[in-house]
Design a protein around this motif. Structure first.
Motif, PDB file in Angstrom:
ATOM      1  N   ASP A  28       0.818  -1.205   0.000  1.00  0.00           N
ATOM      2  CA  ASP A  28       0.000   0.000   0.000  1.00  0.00           C
ATOM      3  C   ASP A  28       0.854   1.258   0.000  1.00  0.00           C
ATOM      4  OD1 ASP A  28      -2.352  -1.428  -0.032  1.00  0.00           O
ATOM      5  OD2 ASP A  28      -2.588  -1.427   2.139  1.00  0.00           O
ATOM      6  N   SER A  29       2.014   1.203   0.643  1.00  0.00           N
ATOM      7  CA  SER A  29       2.894   2.368   0.701  1.00  0.00           C
ATOM      8  C   SER A  29       3.534   2.697  -0.642  1.00  0.00           C
ATOM      9  CB  SER A  29       4.001   2.146   1.735  1.00  0.00           C
ATOM     10  OG  SER A  29       3.514   2.094   3.059  1.00  0.00           O
ATOM     11  N   SER A  30       3.740   1.683  -1.475  1.00  0.00           N
ATOM     12  CA  SER A  30       4.509   1.915  -2.700  1.00  0.00           C
ATOM     13  C   SER A  30       3.685   1.850  -3.983  1.00  0.00           C
ATOM     14  CB  SER A  30       5.668   0.912  -2.795  1.00  0.00           C
ATOM     15  OG  SER A  30       5.206  -0.418  -2.864  1.00  0.00           O
ATOM     16  N   TYR A  31       2.404   1.488  -3.898  1.00  0.00           N
ATOM     17  CA  TYR A  31       1.594   1.448  -5.117  1.00  0.00           C
ATOM     18  C   TYR A  31       1.570   2.804  -5.821  1.00  0.00           C
ATOM     19  CZ  TYR A  31      -0.396  -3.220  -4.247  1.00  0.00           C
ATOM     20  OH  TYR A  31      -0.579  -4.572  -4.072  1.00  0.00           O
ATOM     21  N   ILE A  37       5.233   5.274 -12.135  1.00  0.00           N
ATOM     22  CA  ILE A  37       6.108   4.584 -13.090  1.00  0.00           C
ATOM     23  C   ILE A  37       5.312   4.168 -14.325  1.00  0.00           C
ATOM     24  CG2 ILE A  37       7.405   2.448 -13.459  1.00  0.00           C
ATOM     25  CD1 ILE A  37       8.335   2.688 -10.501  1.00  0.00           C
ATOM     26  N   LEU A  38       4.154   3.576 -14.108  1.00  0.00           N
ATOM     27  CA  LEU A  38       3.335   3.118 -15.229  1.00  0.00           C
ATOM     28  C   LEU A  38       2.798   4.292 -16.040  1.00  0.00           C
ATOM     29  CD1 LEU A  38       1.452   0.196 -13.437  1.00  0.00           C
ATOM     30  CD2 LEU A  38       3.145  -0.020 -15.280  1.00  0.00           C
ATOM     31  N   ALA A  39       2.382   5.353 -15.352  1.00  0.00           N
ATOM     32  CA  ALA A  39       1.849   6.521 -16.061  1.00  0.00           C
ATOM     33  C   ALA A  39       2.920   7.164 -16.932  1.00  0.00           C
ATOM     34  CB  ALA A  39       1.296   7.532 -15.062  1.00  0.00           C
ATOM     35  N   ASP A  40       4.124   7.306 -16.382  1.00  0.00           N
ATOM     36  CA  ASP A  40       5.211   7.910 -17.147  1.00  0.00           C
ATOM     37  C   ASP A  40       5.641   7.040 -18.329  1.00  0.00           C
ATOM     38  OD1 ASP A  40       5.180   9.984 -15.365  1.00  0.00           O
ATOM     39  OD2 ASP A  40       7.300   9.880 -14.839  1.00  0.00           O
ATOM     40  N   SER A  41       5.288   5.765 -18.257  1.00  0.00           N
ATOM     41  CA  SER A  41       5.636   4.822 -19.327  1.00  0.00           C
ATOM     42  C   SER A  41       4.497   4.637 -20.314  1.00  0.00           C
ATOM     43  CB  SER A  41       6.024   3.467 -18.721  1.00  0.00           C
ATOM     44  OG  SER A  41       7.082   3.607 -17.788  1.00  0.00           O
ATOM     45  N   GLY A  42       3.405   5.357 -20.107  1.00  0.00           N
ATOM     46  CA  GLY A  42       2.260   5.259 -21.008  1.00  0.00           C
ATOM     47  C   GLY A  42       1.472   3.981 -20.856  1.00  0.00           C
ATOM     48  N   ALA A  43       1.632   3.301 -19.700  1.00  0.00           N
ATOM     49  CA  ALA A  43       0.970   2.000 -19.488  1.00  0.00           C
ATOM     50  C   ALA A  43      -0.251   2.194 -18.591  1.00  0.00           C
ATOM     51  CB  ALA A  43       1.961   1.018 -18.863  1.00  0.00           C
ATOM     52  N   HIS A  44      -1.237   2.878 -19.081  1.00  0.00           N
ATOM     53  CA  HIS A  44      -2.386   3.250 -18.247  1.00  0.00           C
ATOM     54  C   HIS A  44      -3.344   2.088 -18.005  1.00  0.00           C
ATOM     55  CE1 HIS A  44      -1.113   7.427 -18.506  1.00  0.00           C
ATOM     56  NE2 HIS A  44      -1.002   7.283 -19.828  1.00  0.00           N
ATOM     57  N   GLY A  45      -3.257   1.026 -18.792  1.00  0.00           N
ATOM     58  CA  GLY A  45      -4.183  -0.081 -18.609  1.00  0.00           C
ATOM     59  C   GLY A  45      -3.632  -1.229 -17.789  1.00  0.00           C
ATOM     60  N   VAL A  46      -2.434  -1.090 -17.256  1.00  0.00           N
ATOM     61  CA  VAL A  46      -1.810  -2.182 -16.500  1.00  0.00           C
ATOM     62  C   VAL A  46      -2.220  -2.097 -15.033  1.00  0.00           C
ATOM     63  CG1 VAL A  46       0.380  -3.193 -15.755  1.00  0.00           C
ATOM     64  CG2 VAL A  46       0.147  -2.300 -18.080  1.00  0.00           C
ATOM     65  N   ASP A  47      -2.649  -3.211 -14.469  1.00  0.00           N
ATOM     66  CA  ASP A  47      -3.028  -3.253 -13.060  1.00  0.00           C
ATOM     67  C   ASP A  47      -1.787  -3.117 -12.189  1.00  0.00           C
ATOM     68  OD1 ASP A  47      -3.406  -5.372 -10.543  1.00  0.00           O
ATOM     69  OD2 ASP A  47      -5.112  -4.052 -10.891  1.00  0.00           O
ATOM     70  N   PHE A  51       1.373  -5.764 -11.556  1.00  0.00           N
ATOM     71  CA  PHE A  51       2.702  -5.318 -11.966  1.00  0.00           C
ATOM     72  C   PHE A  51       3.666  -5.400 -10.789  1.00  0.00           C
ATOM     73  CE2 PHE A  51       5.975  -2.215 -13.005  1.00  0.00           C
ATOM     74  CZ  PHE A  51       6.180  -2.405 -14.364  1.00  0.00           C
ATOM     75  N   TRP A  52       3.233  -4.918  -9.642  1.00  0.00           N
ATOM     76  CA  TRP A  52       4.074  -4.926  -8.429  1.00  0.00           C
ATOM     77  C   TRP A  52       4.453  -6.347  -8.041  1.00  0.00           C
ATOM     78  CZ3 TRP A  52       5.031  -6.605  -3.603  1.00  0.00           C
ATOM     79  CH2 TRP A  52       5.786  -5.816  -2.738  1.00  0.00           C
ATOM     80  N   GLU A  53       3.493  -7.269  -8.052  1.00  0.00           N
ATOM     81  CA  GLU A  53       3.770  -8.642  -7.642  1.00  0.00           C
ATOM     82  C   GLU A  53       4.777  -9.308  -8.574  1.00  0.00           C
ATOM     83  OE1 GLU A  53       2.950  -9.953  -4.829  1.00  0.00           O
ATOM     84  OE2 GLU A  53       1.577  -8.347  -4.223  1.00  0.00           O
ATOM     85  N   HIS A  54       4.673  -9.052  -9.876  1.00  0.00           N
ATOM     86  CA  HIS A  54       5.651  -9.630 -10.798  1.00  0.00           C
ATOM     87  C   HIS A  54       7.035  -9.044 -10.543  1.00  0.00           C
ATOM     88  CE1 HIS A  54       7.809 -10.475 -14.549  1.00  0.00           C
ATOM     89  NE2 HIS A  54       7.036 -11.536 -14.615  1.00  0.00           N
ATOM     90  N   ALA A  79      13.001  -3.475 -15.290  1.00  0.00           N
ATOM     91  CA  ALA A  79      13.179  -3.677 -16.731  1.00  0.00           C
ATOM     92  C   ALA A  79      12.544  -4.987 -17.174  1.00  0.00           C
ATOM     93  CB  ALA A  79      14.668  -3.662 -17.070  1.00  0.00           C
ATOM     94  N   GLU A  80      12.722  -6.035 -16.393  1.00  0.00           N
ATOM     95  CA  GLU A  80      12.146  -7.342 -16.729  1.00  0.00           C
ATOM     96  C   GLU A  80      10.621  -7.316 -16.648  1.00  0.00           C
ATOM     97  OE1 GLU A  80      15.910 -10.034 -15.130  1.00  0.00           O
ATOM     98  OE2 GLU A  80      14.237  -9.596 -13.793  1.00  0.00           O
ATOM     99  N   THR A  81      10.096  -6.566 -15.692  1.00  0.00           N
ATOM    100  CA  THR A  81       8.641  -6.486 -15.538  1.00  0.00           C
ATOM    101  C   THR A  81       8.024  -5.656 -16.649  1.00  0.00           C
ATOM    102  OG1 THR A  81       8.943  -6.739 -13.151  1.00  0.00           O
ATOM    103  CG2 THR A  81       6.796  -5.958 -13.897  1.00  0.00           C
ATOM    104  N   PHE A  82       8.685  -4.590 -17.050  1.00  0.00           N
ATOM    105  CA  PHE A  82       8.235  -3.866 -18.248  1.00  0.00           C
ATOM    106  C   PHE A  82       8.121  -4.821 -19.435  1.00  0.00           C
ATOM    107  CE2 PHE A  82      10.109   0.490 -16.843  1.00  0.00           C
ATOM    108  CZ  PHE A  82       8.869   0.917 -16.403  1.00  0.00           C
ATOM    109  N   ALA A  83       9.166  -5.620 -19.639  1.00  0.00           N
ATOM    110  CA  ALA A  83       9.172  -6.551 -20.777  1.00  0.00           C
ATOM    111  C   ALA A  83       8.032  -7.562 -20.660  1.00  0.00           C
ATOM    112  CB  ALA A  83      10.513  -7.262 -20.861  1.00  0.00           C
ATOM    113  N   HIS A  84       7.792  -8.061 -19.455  1.00  0.00           N
ATOM    114  CA  HIS A  84       6.743  -9.055 -19.251  1.00  0.00           C
ATOM    115  C   HIS A  84       5.363  -8.495 -19.607  1.00  0.00           C
ATOM    116  CE1 HIS A  84       4.633 -12.423 -17.350  1.00  0.00           C
ATOM    117  NE2 HIS A  84       3.851 -11.525 -16.778  1.00  0.00           N
ATOM    118  N   PHE A  85       5.129  -7.230 -19.276  1.00  0.00           N
ATOM    119  CA  PHE A  85       3.829  -6.611 -19.530  1.00  0.00           C
ATOM    120  C   PHE A  85       3.786  -5.876 -20.867  1.00  0.00           C
ATOM    121  CE2 PHE A  85       3.448  -7.395 -15.019  1.00  0.00           C
ATOM    122  CZ  PHE A  85       2.091  -7.637 -14.839  1.00  0.00           C
ATOM    123  N   GLY A  86       4.862  -5.971 -21.638  1.00  0.00           N
ATOM    124  CA  GLY A  86       4.897  -5.306 -22.932  1.00  0.00           C
ATOM    125  C   GLY A  86       4.908  -3.795 -22.843  1.00  0.00           C
ATOM    126  N   VAL A  87       5.541  -3.282 -21.799  1.00  0.00           N
ATOM    127  CA  VAL A  87       5.609  -1.834 -21.575  1.00  0.00           C
ATOM    128  C   VAL A  87       6.984  -1.331 -22.004  1.00  0.00           C
ATOM    129  CG1 VAL A  87       5.575  -0.012 -19.835  1.00  0.00           C
ATOM    130  CG2 VAL A  87       3.971  -1.934 -19.669  1.00  0.00           C
TER     131      VAL A  87
END
Length: 229
Positions: A28-31, A37-47, A51-54, A79-87
């Motif tokens: 909860d502290s780091s979400y 991170i996701l917003a700056d990467s244009g990944a607005h549809g990623v949960d 993402f955090w758990e991966h 970097a690996e998690t970006f790749a996993h989610f196609g971000v």
């Protein structure tokens, strides 16, 4: 709460605690940082929670490898998690996470439980972290012993960090009670060394059949304090 041994024998002289997920509500502290991170990467549809758990799963995988700093592991895992989610993101955005450390918050039972436990035993923290990040974390007190991955030059899962705890505790191994929330770091790393471990299952998740069994299962650290009375 599940008890796997005679509580009359549970008289630890030192109690050690995992920090993030046990004392600090790290998800909860780091979400918020990961939403940035996701917003700056244009990944607005990623949960963000998925993402955090991966990302955390990748962190744990890297703990088994030759030592590198927690900061470096977190960036590699991002970097690996970006790749996993196609971000298509910049792994240096992990800095948002590090900047959030001073704003991390404690679980409600932490202050009163640690105050209670410290009256007649020593307290330690055992964390897969760099010293500077732990120093930024708003913990409620000084501890008698601080064990970090940076100091041990290794992490929990392969036992390196727990061996550091045992070597520096100043008490016998069977006089230590470790309390931690991670099946795949606290249980996997500590139980093979013969440590007594209370698994702090705040999220009420199932115990994975592949991990060593804990000595106790508690819903929070206040319940651990109850075991000692």
């Amino acid at each position: 709460m599940e008890n796997r041994q005679n509580p009359a024998r549970l008289r630890p002289k030192l109690m050690s605690f995992d920090v993030f997920g046990t004392l600090i509500s790290v998800r909860d502290s780091s979400y918020g940082a990961f939403e940035r991170i996701l917003a700056d990467s244009g990944a607005h549809g990623v949960d963000v929670s998925a993402f955090w758990e991966h990302w955390e799963h990748r962190n744990i995988a890297h703990y088994w490898e030759t030592y590198r700093s927690y900061r470096n592991i977190c960036e590699l895992s991002l970097a690996e998690t970006f790749a996993h989610f196609g971000v298509h993101g910049d792994s240096r955005l992990i800095q948002y996470y590090f900047e959030a450390f001073p704003r991390f918050f404690l679980y409600d039972d932490v202050v009163r439980t640690l105050d209670r436990l410290s009256r007649d035993r020593k307290l330690a923290v055992v964390s897969n972290i760099d010293d500077d990040l732990l120093a930024l974390t708003p913990l409620p007190r000084d501890f008698d012993l601080v064990c970090t991955a940076e100091r041990a030059r290794g992490y929990k899962p392969d036992g390196t960090l727990f061996r550091y705890l045992i070597a520096n505790a100043g008490v016998a191994k069977d006089e230590i009670l470790h309390c931690g929330q991670s099946q795949f770091t606290d249980l996997v790393g500590g139980k093979p060394l013969g440590l007594t471990i209370a698994w702090i299952n705040r999220r009420q998740i199932a115990l994975d059949p592949s991990v060593p069994r804990p000595d106790f299962i508690c819903p929070d650290i206040a319940s651990v304090g109850d075991l000692l009375e």
